[in-house]
Each structure stands twice: as structure tokens, then as C-alpha cells.
Scaffold this active site. Structure first.
Site, mmCIF file in Angstrom:
data_model
loop_
_atom_site.group_PDB
_atom_site.id
_atom_site.type_symbol
_atom_site.label_atom_id
_atom_site.label_comp_id
_atom_site.label_asym_id
_atom_site.label_seq_id
_atom_site.Cartn_x
_atom_site.Cartn_y
_atom_site.Cartn_z
ATOM 1 N N ARG A 173 -50.851 -4.576 7.609
ATOM 2 C CA ARG A 173 -50.147 -5.390 6.613
ATOM 3 C C ARG A 173 -50.591 -4.905 5.243
ATOM 4 O O ARG A 173 -51.750 -5.088 4.878
ATOM 5 C CB ARG A 173 -50.514 -6.867 6.766
ATOM 6 C CG ARG A 173 -50.037 -7.538 8.037
ATOM 7 C CD ARG A 173 -50.477 -8.999 8.028
ATOM 8 N NE ARG A 173 -49.790 -9.814 9.018
ATOM 9 C CZ ARG A 173 -50.328 -10.177 10.183
ATOM 10 N NH1 ARG A 173 -51.541 -9.782 10.511
ATOM 11 N NH2 ARG A 173 -49.637 -10.948 11.021
ATOM 12 N N HIS A 189 -59.334 -20.665 1.884
ATOM 13 C CA HIS A 189 -60.090 -19.421 1.992
ATOM 14 C C HIS A 189 -61.339 -19.610 2.838
ATOM 15 O O HIS A 189 -61.720 -18.744 3.606
ATOM 16 C CB HIS A 189 -60.486 -18.926 0.597
ATOM 17 C CG HIS A 189 -59.343 -18.268 -0.105
ATOM 18 N ND1 HIS A 189 -59.361 -17.973 -1.436
ATOM 19 C CD2 HIS A 189 -58.148 -17.841 0.347
ATOM 20 C CE1 HIS A 189 -58.234 -17.394 -1.772
ATOM 21 N NE2 HIS A 189 -57.474 -17.313 -0.712
ATOM 22 N N ARG A 231 -43.706 -22.024 9.200
ATOM 23 C CA ARG A 231 -44.946 -21.689 9.893
ATOM 24 C C ARG A 231 -46.203 -22.110 9.133
ATOM 25 O O ARG A 231 -47.284 -22.117 9.696
ATOM 26 C CB ARG A 231 -44.992 -20.186 10.206
ATOM 27 C CG ARG A 231 -45.054 -19.311 9.001
ATOM 28 C CD ARG A 231 -44.847 -17.845 9.360
ATOM 29 N NE ARG A 231 -46.075 -17.077 9.313
ATOM 30 C CZ ARG A 231 -46.128 -15.760 9.322
ATOM 31 N NH1 ARG A 231 -45.018 -15.043 9.405
ATOM 32 N NH2 ARG A 231 -47.257 -15.132 9.262
ATOM 33 N N ASN A 265 -44.595 -14.403 14.882
ATOM 34 C CA ASN A 265 -44.921 -15.477 13.928
ATOM 35 C C ASN A 265 -43.654 -15.904 13.193
ATOM 36 O O ASN A 265 -43.356 -17.091 13.056
ATOM 37 C CB ASN A 265 -45.957 -15.015 12.899
ATOM 38 C CG ASN A 265 -47.198 -14.453 13.549
ATOM 39 O OD1 ASN A 265 -47.439 -14.733 14.715
ATOM 40 N ND2 ASN A 265 -47.963 -13.667 12.817
ATOM 41 N N ASP A 266 -42.911 -14.918 12.727
ATOM 42 C CA ASP A 266 -41.672 -15.247 12.021
ATOM 43 C C ASP A 266 -40.526 -15.529 12.977
ATOM 44 O O ASP A 266 -39.688 -16.387 12.709
ATOM 45 C CB ASP A 266 -41.288 -14.101 11.071
ATOM 46 C CG ASP A 266 -42.068 -14.202 9.775
ATOM 47 O OD1 ASP A 266 -42.112 -15.309 9.207
ATOM 48 O OD2 ASP A 266 -42.657 -13.195 9.347
ATOM 49 N N CYS A 316 -46.549 -7.626 17.754
ATOM 50 C CA CYS A 316 -47.718 -7.656 16.865
ATOM 51 C C CYS A 316 -47.960 -9.030 16.255
ATOM 52 O O CYS A 316 -48.855 -9.197 15.432
ATOM 53 C CB CYS A 316 -47.586 -6.599 15.769
ATOM 54 S SG CYS A 316 -46.173 -6.867 14.701
ATOM 55 N N GLU A 345 -38.091 -9.840 13.782
ATOM 56 C CA GLU A 345 -38.729 -11.131 13.523
ATOM 57 C C GLU A 345 -37.743 -12.182 13.010
ATOM 58 O O GLU A 345 -38.150 -13.268 12.625
ATOM 59 C CB GLU A 345 -39.919 -10.968 12.578
ATOM 60 C CG GLU A 345 -39.671 -10.148 11.346
ATOM 61 C CD GLU A 345 -40.945 -9.948 10.514
ATOM 62 O OE1 GLU A 345 -41.978 -10.559 10.807
ATOM 63 O OE2 GLU A 345 -40.871 -9.177 9.538
ATOM 64 N N ARG A 369 -46.932 -1.042 7.794
ATOM 65 C CA ARG A 369 -45.757 -1.856 7.504
ATOM 66 C C ARG A 369 -45.529 -1.866 6.000
ATOM 67 O O ARG A 369 -46.458 -2.109 5.230
ATOM 68 C CB ARG A 369 -45.978 -3.288 7.994
ATOM 69 C CG ARG A 369 -44.801 -4.184 7.621
ATOM 70 C CD ARG A 369 -44.932 -5.553 8.190
ATOM 71 N NE ARG A 369 -45.841 -6.370 7.411
ATOM 72 C CZ ARG A 369 -46.153 -7.625 7.726
ATOM 73 N NH1 ARG A 369 -45.657 -8.152 8.823
ATOM 74 N NH2 ARG A 369 -46.969 -8.322 6.982
HETATM 75 C C1 PEP Z 1 -45.003 -11.774 12.458
HETATM 76 O O1 PEP Z 1 -44.164 -12.358 11.769
HETATM 77 O O2 PEP Z 1 -45.206 -12.027 13.664
HETATM 78 C C2 PEP Z 1 -45.872 -10.752 11.853
HETATM 79 C C3 PEP Z 1 -46.674 -10.019 12.584
HETATM 80 O O3 PEP Z 1 -45.813 -10.597 10.513
HETATM 81 P P1 PEP Z 1 -46.527 -11.590 9.452
HETATM 82 O O4 PEP Z 1 -47.394 -12.542 10.224
HETATM 83 O O5 PEP Z 1 -47.303 -10.708 8.547
HETATM 84 O O6 PEP Z 1 -45.351 -12.230 8.803
HETATM 85 MG MG MG Z 2 -43.635 -11.526 9.883
#
Ligand code: PEP
Ligand code: MG
Length: 583
Positions: free
Chosen positions: A304, A197, A475, A464-465, A512, A441, A340
Site C-alpha cells: 500500500r 493510533h 468499513r 475489505n472494500d 489481499c 474490490e 499498488r
Molecule cells: C481491500 O480493500 O481489501 C484492500 C486490501 O485494500 P485497502 O484495505 O487498502 O482498501
Molecule cells: Mg481496498
């Protein structure tokens, strides 16, 4: 003589200042037996210390609450909840009763038990949550050890820390808040991970920070001059004149660059050849809109919503969600809001899963996001109805995370129809034409992007995913973070397929994930045909600067051959060369 040390840079920026060494002495916890007739007295001592710890945190929250980003008040709230947590409280009271021992020892034993449970978890994010338990227990222990009523350690009060670099064993979120108020230059800690944190707070507050610098206490004395480079995770102790000059120049350049970027605030993102680009921000809650608007008055491409679901036992109801989403929409003053639906599971867990049932072996591959919502449709329905209702009051889009197959989308479409029928029957206002989109994703979804695009109003790529699932790398596992390669040819192919599906069907495709926020990739993505970015607030102006200095036609022809390269390394070199050529 100057010394160079390395740690993990968790918040970028250069800080130059004198060290303030802040090591909190931990009270020694001894076990001693108490007379049976003093058991109730000992329990009362424990509860008094708990109440005092609670009072301290409430006071910190109140005192420093102006402009508090959402994440931060959330962390303090988490600590407040933990002080009241039945497992911690009842367990400690049970120890006092059964072992007939002092409150300090009983609390420590219960704390050790809880920490062990967290240590055994597979999920590195949850592992780091044991820091929160330790912070809370240490605060209660300090209250047990002293009878002071101080809101915060004396060390951190007053304004003697202005311009200093704090060197600490560990900082709690509450400490971070206090020192931010004192305008410190930066901080270094011996412990803590990039997902702690404290690290997240440092990034949010824009304080340069390095964590995990082992034995820092032995190597730095109070008042030593330090240079901290948060981007490189590097620290120079007692720098020579040459290094000081060099880093002061870098610091000045950075400040000048930031000032110039602010000239772009509220200006359109538009390429040199006249293509308007959608540049939106990512938020975690309505309060983040204020941070977003410090950089730009723009819309939100990714809200989110998980924060609303975390740290509680039950899903929030329709009305509560409607009120929160409406607050975000009002704060945006007419700019679009893409909400989302809950991406719960894996790194964004609710409390209920922690309390009941075992952890999944591979949470990222388990009952996460839309899979979880489809498992509990009656709860999901509250969110669908809340978003549909919010959409009656402004430009709101709904976006579904982590589809792997179109049949999941078909189930969502049925549920949305049912939600609309219920709202009609309840005579509640809603938008029947609210645009619906999917996050792409998972590689399976990218490969089926055409099928999704035909049924939807927009797509948004979650890199990211997408990177995690394409490259089979967790990740949030530090051990494999070197495998996280946004420029891996397979990742770029999947992004390309998704963009082409959007182009063929005429729907908007946005991106995103963090990749959109990194200016290194802006030209590449523009050249690939991405016309819609949703980024972290702090990256809005930097990405806009690149867009406004880019010629889309030139980038498009430059990027195609790059997509044919065979390895991530080759692509990295080519992207680097392109960035330099078009700077
Ligand atoms: C992603 O996976 O790129 C994304 C934007 O969603 P999160 O990071 O919330 O999984
Ligand atoms: Mg994601």
C-alpha cells in the site's frame, strides 16, 4: 472479590500482571490578561514550549528507534509536524495578540477550535485524528506549565514497568513506544477508539490491549492483579485462583503454539495433495519488509503506497518514489513485489484535501483511488514511471485499486504507454513487460471480472472494500461494524466469479484483504479455488499451517454445497463445522 470488565479488544493476546495506574494530571488552564508590553514575551514563551515539546519527541524517536516499525515512526513524525503546523501556531499567536492573554489560554482556545472541526467531520477515522491534536497540545501545555527538560514523563522512565499492565486514561503514541521498551505485559485505556493510533501501535507491537473501559480508574487500584484478554476485550480485576490457573494455561498453550508455528518459517506453503500455494505478505513501506522477514522470507502481494503520500501537501516526485520502491525491492532479496498505485481518498486522505475544499459527503464513494489518479494524470504519471523503473531491477508487479469499469483500465493502459514513451525519451531504464493487475474490490468489477482478466496479467481481490460496497456498510463506521460479513452469500458469489474468471483466462487471482489473514477462512478460500494469499505478517505462519494440513481435493468438494447456502449465518455454521472436521 474479582470483577469482570469489558472494553474493545484492539490487540489480541493474554496478559496477567499487576496494575500500574498511570493517569496524567492535566494542568488547569486559566485565562488571565497580560500587560500589552508582555505580548512578545508571551509569544516567545509559547515558541520555547513548542521547541521543548519538539525536542522531547525527537529524543523519544531517537532513543527508541531500533526496530521501529514504519507506522510508529510515522505517528511520531505526524506529531512533530503538528507542533509546527501553521494553523496551530499562527492561530495561538493571533489569540495572544488580539486577546492580550496568556499563552496557555490562547493555545487551548485554538486547540478547541481545531477539535470542533474534526468533531464535525463525517469520517470516523478523521474524527479520531483529533486525538493527535489533543496529545500534541497537552505536551506543549505541560512544557508551558513546567520548566523541566524531561524527554518523557518520569512515570514512564526506568524499567519498573516490566511485566505490568498499564491502566491509563489515554496513551499517546510516544507513551506506547516508551512502555513497549520496558516490556510491559499489556495496557488498558479508558478512552480512544479501535482506529486510534495507540490501538494500531499496540497491534503492531504485539502488546495485548483493551481500550474504552469506562471508569476504569475507579475500579482498579495500583498493584491490583489483572487478567487481560485482548481478543475478547475482557478484563478480570483481582481474579480468583481458579481464573488465574485457567488463563495461565491458555497463555502457555498460546506460547507453545506460537513456538511451533515458527518451525514453518521459510518452509513452502503446500497442501497435503501437493498443490503449491503462493503465500505473500502486505506492507505499507520498505521498513515493513523487516517485520515480514521475521515471519517468513517471502514476497509482497500488496504494497500500500499511500503512506508515502499522506501527511504531506504535495505528491512525491518520480525519483523519490523510485528510491522508496527500490528500497523495498532490495529488502525482499529476489522475492516478488506487487506495488499498488495510490489508493488516496476515503480513509487514506492526503493533507491537501483537508486544507482546501469541503469533505465529500460519502468519501468512500467519491474521488478515491484510481478515480483520483485519473483526475490528476500528470501526478499519477510520476508513480507509473517510478514503478516501471523499479521493475527493471527485479520481479515487480503493478496493481491498480478500485476499478469499476473497463474504460478506466483502458485509460490506465494509455497512460502506461505514455509513461513508457517518456522513459524511453529520457533514456531511463525500465521494464516494458512489467505485469499489470487490478484489484477487484467493487461489485461492478467482480461482475465484469472476465473483461478485466482478458486485458490483465493478474487480479487481486480486496475483500475489505468488496464487503463494504456489496453490503452497503461503511468499513470504518463502528455503528455498522456488525454488518461486516465476509461470509455473506453475495460476497462469496463475487469472490467465486472472480476466481472463475482467473481460471478461464489462465491468470493468477490473489486475495489481499483482511479475509486472507483470518485463519477461519483459509480452508473455505482454498476450497473455492484460491491459490494465492497476501496476508498480514503476523498471520503468515498460522495460514501456512492450515494450508500445509489441508487436502485441496477434499476441501473443494466440501465447499461447493456451502456456496449454495442462503444466509451468512448458515454459511458461518457450515464453515465452522468444516474447520473442526479438517483440523
Ligand atoms: C481491500 O480493500 O481489501 C484492500 C486490501 O485494500 P485497502 O484495505 O487498502 O482498501
Ligand atoms: Mg481496498
Amino acid at each position: 472479590m474479582s470483577v469482570m470488565l469489558n472494553g474493545v479488544g484492539v490487540s489480541k493476546g493474554i496478559a496477567i500482571g499487576q496494575a500500574h495506574v498511570f493517569y496524567r494530571e492535566r494542568p488547569e488552564i486559566l485565562e488571565y490578561a497580560i500587560a500589552p508590553k508582555r505580548i512578545e514575551h508571551e509569544i516567545a514563551r509559547f515558541h520555547t514550549a513548542r521547541a521543548q515539546a519538539q525536542k522531547q519527541l525527537e529524543a523519544i524517536k531517537l532513543k527508541f528507534s531500533t526496530d521501529l516499525p514504519h507506522d510508529i515512526s510515522n505517528f511520531i513524525d505526524t506529531h512533530l509536524l503538528m507542533i509546527d503546523d501553521p494553523v496551530l501556531c499562527d492561530g495561538t499567536v493571533d489569540h495572544i495578540r488580539h486577546r492580550v492573554c496568556n499563552a496557555e489560554w490562547a493555545l487551548q482556545s485554538q486547540c478547541d477550535r481545531l477539535v470542533k472541526v474534526f468533531d464535525e467531520m463525517n469520517d470516523p477515522y478523521l474524527k479520531t485524528r483529533k486525538d493527535d491534536i489533543l496529545h500534541v497540545v497537552q505536551r506543549i501545555q505541560r512544557c508551558l506549565a513546567s520548566d523541566t527538560d524531561a524527554d518523557a514523563p518520569e512515570e514512564l522512565q526506568g524499567d519498573h514497568l516490566k511485566g505490568r499492565i498499564i491502566v491509563a486514561d489515554d496513551l499517546t503514541p510516544a507513551d506506547t513506544l516508551i512502555i513497549r521498551h520496558q516490556k510491559i505485559a499489556g495496557f488498558i485505556t479508558e478512552f480512544g477508539g479501535p482506529l486510534s493510533h495507540t490501538a494500531i501501535l499496540a497491534r503492531n507491537l504485539g502488546i495485548p490491549a483493551i481500550i474504552g473501559v469506562r471508569n476504569v480508574r475507579q475500579l482498579i487500584q495500583a498493584n491490583d492483579w489483572l487478567i487481560l484478554d485482548g481478543a475478547q476485550g475482557m478484563l478480570v480485576v483481582e481474579p480468583d485462583d481458579h481464573s488465574l490457573r485457567h488463563f495461565r494455561d491458555l497463555q502457555k498453550d498460546e506460547k507453545r503454539r506460537q513456538r511451533n508455528l515458527f518451525g514453518l518459517k521459510n518452509k513452502p506453503a503446500i497442501t497435503l495433495d501437493g498443490k503449491r500455494i503462493n503465500l505473500h505478505g502486505n506492507i505499507d513501506g520498505p521498513d515493513d519488509v523487516r517485520t515480514l522477514r521475521q515471519y517468513d522470507h517471502t514476497g509482497v502481494g500488496l504494497y500500500r503506497t499511500e503512506m508515502l503520500f499522506m501527511e504531506r501537501n504535495e505528491w512525491p516526485g518520480e525519483q523519490e518514489q523510485f528510491e522508496v520502491y527500490s528500497r523495498a525491492l532490495r529488502a525482499l532479496k529476489g522475492h516478488p513485489l506487487t506495488i499498488r498505485t495510490a489508493d488516496l481518498g476515503a480513509d487514506k486522505e492526503m493533507r491537501d484535501t483537508l486544507q482546501h475544499g469541503p469533505m465529500a459527503h460519502n468519501p468512500a464513494l467519491g474521488l478515491r483511488a484510481i478515480r483520483r489518479c485519473l483526475r490528476e494524470p500528470h501526478l499519477f504519471m510520476h508513480q507509473l514511471k517510478a514503478i516501471l523503473r523499479t521493475a527493471a531491477y527485479g520481479p515487480v508487479n503493478m496493481m491498480i485499486p478500485m476499478f469499476t469499469c473497463v474504460s478506466e483500465l483502458d485509460q490506465v493502459l494509455v497512460l502506461i504507454e505514455r509513461a513508457k514513451n517518456e522513459l524511453r525519451a529520457e533514456r531511463k531504464r525500465f521494464n516494458p513487460n512489467m505485469p499489470l493487475g487490478a484489484m477487484i474490490e467493487v461489485p461492478a468489477a467482480a461482475l465484469s471480472a472476465m473483461s478485466f482478466a482478458k486485458k490483465l496479467d493478474f487480479l487481486s481481490i480486496g475483500t475489505n472494500d468488496l464487503i463494504q460496497y456489496t453490503l452497503a456498510m461503511d468499513r470504518i463506521d463502528d455503528e455498522v461494524s456488525h454488518l461486516f460479513k465476509p461470509l455473506h452469500p453475495s460476497v462469496l458469489k463475487l469472490i467465486d466469479m472472480t476466481l472463475q474468471a482467473g481460471e478461464k483466462t489462465g491468470i493468477d487471482v490473489s486475495l489481499c484483504g483482511e479475509m486472507a489473514s483470518d485463519p477461519l477462512y483459509t480452508r473455505l478460500l482454498l476450497g473455492m479455488g484460491l491459490h494465492s494469499f497476501s496476508v498480514q505478517a503476523g498471520s503468515l505462519l498460522e495460514v501456512k499451517h492450515i494450508i500445509n494440513h489441508s487436502h485441496l481435493g477434499q476441501l473443494t468438494s466440501h465447499v461447493r454445497p456451502i456456496l449454495e447456502l442462503a444466509t451468512a449465518d448458515e454459511i458461518e455454521v457450515a464453515v465452522d463445522a468444516m474447520n473442526r472436521q479438517f483440523v
